[in-house]
Design an enzyme around this catalytic site. Structure first.
Site, PDB file in Angstrom:
ATOM      1  N   LYS A  22      -1.989  -1.539  -4.038  1.00  0.00           N
ATOM      2  CA  LYS A  22      -3.052  -0.428  -3.915  1.00  0.00           C
ATOM      3  C   LYS A  22      -2.241   1.055  -3.902  1.00  0.00           C
ATOM      4  CE  LYS A  22      -5.867   1.868  -0.478  1.00  0.00           C
ATOM      5  NZ  LYS A  22      -6.273   1.991   0.845  1.00  0.00           N
TER       6      LYS A  22
ATOM      7  N   LYS B  91       0.814  -1.210  -0.112  1.00  0.00           N
ATOM      8  CA  LYS B  91      -0.050  -0.075  -0.025  1.00  0.00           C
ATOM      9  C   LYS B  91       0.761   1.178  -0.085  1.00  0.00           C
ATOM     10  CE  LYS B  91      -3.806   2.336   2.712  1.00  0.00           C
ATOM     11  NZ  LYS B  91      -4.540   1.980   3.805  1.00  0.00           N
TER      12      LYS B  91
HETATM   13  C1  PBG Z   1      -7.711   2.912   5.619  1.00  0.00           C
HETATM   14  C2  PBG Z   1      -7.872   2.936   4.001  1.00  0.00           C
HETATM   15  C3  PBG Z   1      -7.724   3.853   3.199  1.00  0.00           C
HETATM   16  C4  PBG Z   1      -7.985   3.490   1.720  1.00  0.00           C
HETATM   17  C5  PBG Z   1      -8.759   2.255   2.012  1.00  0.00           C
HETATM   18  N1  PBG Z   1      -8.637   1.861   3.379  1.00  0.00           N
HETATM   19  C6  PBG Z   1      -7.206   5.195   3.055  1.00  0.00           C
HETATM   20  C7  PBG Z   1      -5.762   5.698   3.593  1.00  0.00           C
HETATM   21  O1  PBG Z   1      -4.867   4.654   3.995  1.00  0.00           O
HETATM   22  O2  PBG Z   1      -5.551   6.826   3.888  1.00  0.00           O
HETATM   23  C8  PBG Z   1      -8.189   4.040   0.474  1.00  0.00           C
HETATM   24  C9  PBG Z   1      -9.192   3.598  -0.378  1.00  0.00           C
HETATM   25  C10 PBG Z   1      -9.419   4.339  -1.560  1.00  0.00           C
HETATM   26  O3  PBG Z   1      -8.861   5.466  -1.882  1.00  0.00           O
HETATM   27  O4  PBG Z   1     -10.317   4.124  -2.317  1.00  0.00           O
HETATM   28  N2  PBG Z   1      -6.274   3.017   6.050  1.00  0.00           N
END
Ligand code: PBG
Length: 323
Positions: free
Chosen positions: A245, A192
């Site tokens: 992601k 991520k």
């Molecule tokens: C929570 C989380 C996030 C997303 C999914 N789970 C936000 C972040 O990490 O700031 C983002 C999903 C999206 O942008 O569609 N940690």
């Protein structure tokens, strides 16, 4: 030059092109993210056609998704209030537990996945317990493990830790196994990135950090090889599925992992910023929404991901059924 070779021959008709198509996209490849709240349902400004839903609306969506052949829902909870300990993330009657139970009561053919992170539940919006402005990795682990256990208690099929804490998969696996949830899977947000493509999501879930950023735990977008390290640690800790992601700007990373670790199913998250850019361009008439979305999702699959989490899922399932 050998003039017998003419690649155009296999492109002459629709059915020929279909016969030689290497990547197909079907509703079963898709997972639909759903925001659930008890306190402030309604539209999300930065994400056209996406809503914060009540629990009963979420049940309706689950029925629609199952009817359309979508594989699963990814649930995000928006609590009534936040505090420094993310207490509402740890309540057995929290919005996610109640939603999972309500959906599970329907007996649908649908995989229920829950996001495990405290950022929408904690007052400062960080992904863990903070001390002296730093997210404390090891203090956050039991909180994530407990949150995952509560989701499993209410019937979640898969828990998806997104906090990017080191050893979070191990902590969750131990907790699930010691509480009788050996069969609940872990979809790890292994790779991520610290990405600006999450902007609209933070508007939706109210989880923007009040100070600082997420760069001490999420990956640097300049790095590719480091992704293999994250993936291998998560596999060793017991992850059942892996995630990359965002998706579109990271197709090289998806491709690398799918080539080198093909035995673990790979999921890509087509995130909020990717969604909202397409919606905005389509609204202006600059691109055709359906064809651009199908091209993007097919490309994410072609790069090597098994499934795609996307806010376009219900629309795509409908378009695919028609075509
Ligand atoms: C929570 C989380 C996030 C997303 C999914 N789970 C936000 C972040 O990490 O700031 C983002 C999903 C999206 O942008 O569609 N940690």
């Amino acid at each position: 030059m050998n003039k017998h070779h003419r690649p155009r021959r296999l492109r002459m008709t629709d059915v020929l092109r279909q016969m030689v198509q290497e990547t197909r996209l079907c509703p079963a490849d898709l997972i639909y993210p759903v925001f659930v709240t008890r306190s402030n349902p309604g539209p999300i400004d930065a994400m056209p056609d996406v809503y914060r839903h009540t629990i009963s609306e979420a049940v309706d969506i689950a029925r629609r998704a199952a009817d359309a052949g979508v594989s699963g829902l990814m649930l995000f909870g928006i609590p009534q209030s936040k505090d420094e300990h993310a207490s509402r993330a740890l309540s057995a009657s929290g919005v996610i537990s109640d939603t999972v139970e309500a959906i599970k009561n329907e007996g649908l053919n649908l995989v229920i996945i829950t996001d495990v992170c405290v950022c929408s539940y904690i007052s400062h919006g960080h992904c863990g317990i903070v001390h002296d402005d730093v997210v404390s990795n090891d203090e956050t682990l039991p909180v994530l493990a407990q949150m995952a256990k509560i989701h499993a208690d209410s019937g979640a099929d898969i828990v998806a830790p997104s906090a990017m804490m080191d050893h979070q998969v191990h902590a969750i696996r131990e907790k699930l196994d010691s509480s009788g949830h050996e069969h609940v899977s872990i979809l790890s947000y292994s790779v991520k990135y610290a990405s600006s493509f999450y902007g609209p999501f933070r508007d939706a879930a109210g989880g923007a950090p009040a100070f600082g950023d997420r760069k001490t735990h999420q990956m640097d977008s300049a790095n590719r090889l480091e992704a293999m390290r994250e993936v291998d640690l998560d596999i060793a800790e017991g992850a059942d599925l892996l995630m990359v992601k965002p998706a579109l700007a990271y197709l090289d990373v998806i491709h690398m992992i799918s080539q080198h670790r093909p035995h673990i199913p790979l999921v890509a998250y087509n995130v909020s910023g990717e969604y909202s850019m397409v919606k905005a361009a389509a609204k202006q008439g600059y691109v055709d929404e359906a064809s651009v979305v199908l091209e993007i999702l097919t490309s994410i699959r072609r790069a090597g991901s098994k499934s795609v989490i996307t806010y376009h899922a219900l629309d795509v399932a409908r378009w695919l059924q028609k075509s």
